[in-house]
Structures are given as C-alpha cells and as structure tokens.
Scaffold this motif. Structure first.
Motif, PDB file in Angstrom:
ATOM      1  N   MET A   1     -19.542  -5.261  40.807  1.00 51.46           N
ATOM      2  CA  MET A   1     -18.971  -6.606  40.953  1.00 51.46           C
ATOM      3  C   MET A   1     -19.717  -7.569  40.035  1.00 51.46           C
ATOM      4  O   MET A   1     -20.923  -7.588  40.012  1.00 51.46           O
ATOM      5  CB  MET A   1     -19.185  -7.123  42.373  1.00 51.46           C
ATOM      6  CG  MET A   1     -18.318  -6.577  43.459  1.00 51.46           C
ATOM      7  SD  MET A   1     -16.632  -7.055  43.518  1.00 51.46           S
ATOM      8  CE  MET A   1     -16.637  -8.824  43.485  1.00 51.46           C
ATOM      9  N   SER A   2     -18.967  -8.366  39.341  1.00 57.01           N
ATOM     10  CA  SER A   2     -19.633  -9.354  38.509  1.00 57.01           C
ATOM     11  C   SER A   2     -19.542 -10.701  39.210  1.00 57.01           C
ATOM     12  O   SER A   2     -18.472 -11.143  39.608  1.00 57.01           O
ATOM     13  CB  SER A   2     -18.955  -9.421  37.150  1.00 57.01           C
ATOM     14  OG  SER A   2     -17.601  -9.735  37.319  1.00 57.01           O
ATOM     15  N   GLU A   3     -20.694 -11.317  39.392  1.00 55.32           N
ATOM     16  CA  GLU A   3     -20.697 -12.627  40.015  1.00 55.32           C
ATOM     17  C   GLU A   3     -20.422 -13.706  38.988  1.00 55.32           C
ATOM     18  O   GLU A   3     -20.040 -14.820  39.313  1.00 55.32           O
ATOM     19  CB  GLU A   3     -22.053 -12.881  40.692  1.00 55.32           C
ATOM     20  CG  GLU A   3     -22.371 -11.887  41.798  1.00 55.32           C
ATOM     21  CD  GLU A   3     -21.296 -11.860  42.869  1.00 55.32           C
ATOM     22  OE1 GLU A   3     -20.780 -12.934  43.222  1.00 55.32           O
ATOM     23  OE2 GLU A   3     -20.946 -10.768  43.337  1.00 55.32           O
ATOM     24  N   HIS A   4     -20.632 -13.318  37.730  1.00 47.83           N
ATOM     25  CA  HIS A   4     -20.463 -14.266  36.640  1.00 47.83           C
ATOM     26  C   HIS A   4     -19.000 -14.650  36.491  1.00 47.83           C
ATOM     27  O   HIS A   4     -18.130 -13.798  36.420  1.00 47.83           O
ATOM     28  CB  HIS A   4     -20.976 -13.628  35.352  1.00 47.83           C
ATOM     29  CG  HIS A   4     -20.948 -14.545  34.187  1.00 47.83           C
ATOM     30  ND1 HIS A   4     -22.029 -15.280  33.788  1.00 47.83           N
ATOM     31  CD2 HIS A   4     -19.954 -14.854  33.323  1.00 47.83           C
ATOM     32  CE1 HIS A   4     -21.695 -15.997  32.727  1.00 47.83           C
ATOM     33  NE2 HIS A   4     -20.452 -15.750  32.429  1.00 47.83           N
ATOM     34  N   ILE A   5     -18.709 -15.937  36.453  1.00 47.85           N
ATOM     35  CA  ILE A   5     -17.331 -16.367  36.240  1.00 47.85           C
ATOM     36  C   ILE A   5     -17.157 -16.717  34.763  1.00 47.85           C
ATOM     37  O   ILE A   5     -17.809 -17.613  34.242  1.00 47.85           O
ATOM     38  CB  ILE A   5     -16.984 -17.567  37.136  1.00 47.85           C
ATOM     39  CG1 ILE A   5     -17.058 -17.131  38.609  1.00 47.85           C
ATOM     40  CG2 ILE A   5     -15.600 -18.096  36.784  1.00 47.85           C
ATOM     41  CD1 ILE A   5     -16.787 -18.232  39.594  1.00 47.85           C
ATOM     42  N   VAL A   6     -16.275 -15.969  34.117  1.00 46.17           N
ATOM     43  CA  VAL A   6     -16.043 -16.173  32.696  1.00 46.17           C
ATOM     44  C   VAL A   6     -15.135 -17.376  32.507  1.00 46.17           C
ATOM     45  O   VAL A   6     -14.180 -17.566  33.251  1.00 46.17           O
ATOM     46  CB  VAL A   6     -15.382 -14.919  32.079  1.00 46.17           C
ATOM     47  CG1 VAL A   6     -15.247 -15.062  30.583  1.00 46.17           C
ATOM     48  CG2 VAL A   6     -16.188 -13.689  32.434  1.00 46.17           C
ATOM     49  N   GLU A   7     -15.453 -18.204  31.501  1.00 48.25           N
ATOM     50  CA  GLU A   7     -14.609 -19.358  31.220  1.00 48.25           C
ATOM     51  C   GLU A   7     -13.238 -18.913  30.743  1.00 48.25           C
ATOM     52  O   GLU A   7     -13.110 -17.937  30.022  1.00 48.25           O
ATOM     53  CB  GLU A   7     -15.263 -20.200  30.120  1.00 48.25           C
ATOM     54  CG  GLU A   7     -16.221 -21.243  30.631  1.00 48.25           C
ATOM     55  CD  GLU A   7     -16.730 -22.059  29.468  1.00 48.25           C
ATOM     56  OE1 GLU A   7     -15.991 -22.965  29.026  1.00 48.25           O
ATOM     57  OE2 GLU A   7     -17.825 -21.775  28.980  1.00 48.25           O
ATOM     58  N   LYS A   8     -12.209 -19.671  31.140  1.00 45.57           N
ATOM     59  CA  LYS A   8     -10.837 -19.349  30.722  1.00 45.57           C
ATOM     60  C   LYS A   8     -10.726 -19.310  29.207  1.00 45.57           C
ATOM     61  O   LYS A   8     -10.018 -18.472  28.648  1.00 45.57           O
ATOM     62  CB  LYS A   8      -9.886 -20.418  31.249  1.00 45.57           C
ATOM     63  CG  LYS A   8      -9.266 -20.079  32.586  1.00 45.57           C
ATOM     64  CD  LYS A   8      -8.169 -21.085  32.856  1.00 45.57           C
ATOM     65  CE  LYS A   8      -7.705 -21.010  34.292  1.00 45.57           C
ATOM     66  NZ  LYS A   8      -6.757 -22.090  34.592  1.00 45.57           N
TER      67      LYS A   8
END
Lengths: 101, 189
Positions: A1-8
């Motif tokens: 699971m990646s907690e990192h939220i990638v910018e749109k």
C-alpha cells in the motif's frame, strides 16, 4: 500500500507522455529500418510499461520490499526467455548427427 | 497483489515466448499475416486503453482523498472506455471472420505461407482473447467496487480494494502495450 498521494498533475503528465509515445511508435512502424523496427517498437513499449508501473501503479513511491516483488516477476520472465533462447538460438551452431549409428 | 501479478507476468510471458520463437522461424509469414491487421483500429484501441488507465489512476486518487462520488464517476468512465476497447476488438474479430482469417477448416490465406500465417493468427486470437478475458474480469471487479463505494465501505484510511483493482487494470494495460507493437506494428514497413 502506498500512503503517498500522487498529485493529479503527474498523472496527466505521464498520460501525455504515453500518448506521445504511442504516436511515435506508430510513426516509426512505417519507416523502414530493418531489424531496428522491432528494437524501436519494443524499446518504446518497455518505456511505456515502466512509466505505467512507476507512476500509475505507484511503485515509485512504494517500499523497497515491493520493488523486490516487482523485480522478481520480471526476473523470472527473464529466466524463461534466457533459458528458452539458449536452446532455440544455438540449435544451428553445432552440426547434427544424422541418426543413431 | 504483486505476487499475483508476477504469476500473470509468467502466464502472458509464456505466450509471448511462443510468439517470438515462431516469429523467428516464420518471419516472412508473420510479416504477411500481420499486415492483415488494422493498424488504425489497433492504435485507437491502444489510446482508449491508455485513457482508461488514466481514469483508473484518477479513481484511485479520488479514493485516497475519500471522494465517493468522484470514485464512482471515474470507475464508470474506466468501464465505458474498457467496453469501447472490447467493442472495437469485437469488430476486428468479426472482420477477421469475414476474411476467413480465423484458424481452422475455414482458414483461407493467399500465397505459399498459408500454414505459417495460420500460426500467427492462432497466437493473435489466443493472446488478444486472453487479454480481452482479463478486461472482462476487470470490468466485473470494477462494478463490484462501484457497489462497495456506494455503500460507503471505503474511506481515506481503507481503500485497499480500489487500489488493487487499479493495479490489476494497469497490468492489463501493460500487456496490451506489448501486444500492440508485436502483433500490429513490427512488420509494417
């Protein structure tokens, strides 16, 4: 699971590059390059796959453990191709005996 | 999930290996047969699938932020794009049927390489067929995700199934990224 939220914005950029590569690969297909055609097509396909894996599938932002799992999948694929081709590519190298005599 | 995807890599990898070994043996027949595929439809389909990967990525992004409506909308968009892909694929299959290019007793191919061309089309149908089957399964999973999202099962703390659905869909996209140049493009010039 990646907690990192990638910018749109990054998704849109990657998508733009993917579409550009699609255009490039179709255009190159019409230019006669001999064996280079296959190499060019596959190189572009690999670049597209890596972009999808790193950004759309978030692998770039994931743990090193996940990198090992991803790498293992392709490593095993490499074994499949390497062993199979060590047979098929080398068949003509040695003269074959004509029969059991 | 990545272990499952690794098994999928091997599954498709076997077919790619078979394809490339026969390609090495029957290069000329592969070239002739490949030119019977519609490059425009293939390219459009690749674009459609890349778009669906983008909407899928945006759906996961929305799930991370907890926007229930947005997740549903992007999942529906992905399903629509996936269905467009399958529709175009079905149209291509129908065209091959009309041209008698489906391997079997009805197969008809001009020239001395007919037998070897049949092998190419066997690979074409098995590989794209398996890919299409994966897409149909993917669409089914997405429908389930829409249901679960609407029931409020997911939150920014728990959106694991949506993310896994995304991984699966992107994997299917990657398979096509390799199928398209190998089947449609490499023998074009």
């Amino acid at each position: 699971m990646s907690e990192h939220i990638v910018e749109k914005k990054i998704y849109y950029k990657v998508f733009g590059v993917l579409m550009a590569l699609l255009g490039a690969t179709v255009a190159i297909a019409y230019i006669h390059l001999g064996k280079l055609n296959v190499i060019a097509a596959l190189t572009i396909a690999v670049i597209k796959a890596v972009l999808i894996i790193l950004y759309f599938m978030h692998v770039r932002y994931s743990s090193r453990l996940l990198w090992i799992f991803v790498g293992a999948g392709f490593f095993w694929l490499g074994i499949l191709f390497a062993l199979a081709y060590s047979d098929f590519l080398t068949r003509g190298w040695l003269p074959l005996p004509t029969g059991w005599e | 999930m990545w272990i499952f995807l690794a098994t999928e890599v091997m599954f498709f990898g076997g077919m790619f290996l078979g394809y490339s070994v026969y390609r090495g043996w029957y290069t000329a027949a592969y070239g002739e047969a490949s030119r019977h595929l519609d490059i425009v439809l293939g390219a459009i389909n690749t674009g459609v699938l890349l778009c669906s990967s983008l909407t899928m990525a945006l759906a996961v992004h929305a799930a991370q932020l907890g926007g229930r409506r947005v997740v549903t909308l992007f999942l529906i968009a992905t399903i629509v794009l996936g269905s467009v892909f399958l529709g175009i694929k079905g149209f291509e299959y129908y065209h091959k049927y009309e041209e008698h290019l489906i391997p079997g007793p009805d197969f008809h191919f001009e020239g001395p390489n007919a037998g070897h061309a049949q092998i190419f089309f066997s690979f074409y149908f098995v590989m794209t067929g398996m890919h299409a089957l994966h897409m149909i399964i993917g669409i089914g999973i997405m429908l389930l995700m829409i249901r679960l999202t609407r029931r409020g099962r997911f939150s920014p703390e728990y959106y694991f199934p949506v993310e896994m659905t995304g991984l699966y869909w992107h994997f299917v996209d990657i398979v096509w990224v390799f199928l398209f140049p190998l089947l449609y493009l490499v023998d074009r010039s």
